[in-house]
Design a protein around this motif. Structure first.
Motif: not given
Length: 170
Positions: A166-168, A113-117, A13-15, A41-43
């Motif tokens: 991001v796979g949803l 908005t989410y983030g990964f580290r 859904s997000v790439e 990123f924003v979903t």
């Protein structure tokens, strides 16, 4: 009582898949510093998180890489609470490939908005990233972040973005 149907279809859904440079994570022996990277990123749709993939440009030696998912406050430009975490073992055969971090059990809301580290201490790993410019960022709905052991709050770069998917389950 009805049983909800489980959707087994995972959709990216997000790439941001452009990869024209490399950012490094892990321990740098030449200056004894440890680097971490993040991406916000924003979903665009609501769904249950299945996985996040990153592009591994180079793995210098085998080691463990940890990914942590966070809520992100775009208004105040700050990382929120950790929502989930997972780690994988990487080695030289992962160079030049997409590597997958499975983080099931997190529900992501549309428009949030989410983030990964990404963190690692026992290897030095190159992560695919895209370099753009202030006027033409590679990914408009988020920023790449860089953290060091001496700067844990980090710095954001709107003209850089990690290569990620991001796979949803929507």
């Amino acid at each position: 009582m009805s049983t909800p149907k489980k959707n087994s279809f995972v959709q990216t859904s997000v790439e941001q898949t452009v990869n024209n440079t490399t950012g490094w994570i892990g321990h740098r022996p030449w200056d004894n510093n440890t680097i971490s990277r993040g991406q916000t990123f924003v979903t665009p749709v609501e769904g249950d998180l299945d996985s996040i993939e990153i592009f591994s440009s180079m793995v210098t030696r085998p080691g463990k890489v940890q990914m942590t998912l966070y809520s992100f406050d775009a208004l105040h430009h700050s990382w929120g609470n950790a929502l989930g975490s997972t780690s994988i073992e990487v080695n030289n055969t992962d160079s030049g490939k997409w590597v997958c971090f499975n983080i099931p059990g997190q529900h992501l809301e549309q428009g949030e908005t989410y983030g990964f580290r990404l963190d690692c201490t026992d290897t030095l790993m190159g992560i695919g990233e895209a370099a753009g410019s202030h006027h033409q960022p590679p990914y408009k709905n988020g920023e790449e972040w860089k953290f060091t052991a001496s700067d844990k709050t980090g710095h954001a770069f709107s003209y850089f973005s990690l290569a990620f998917k991001v796979g949803l389950r929507a």
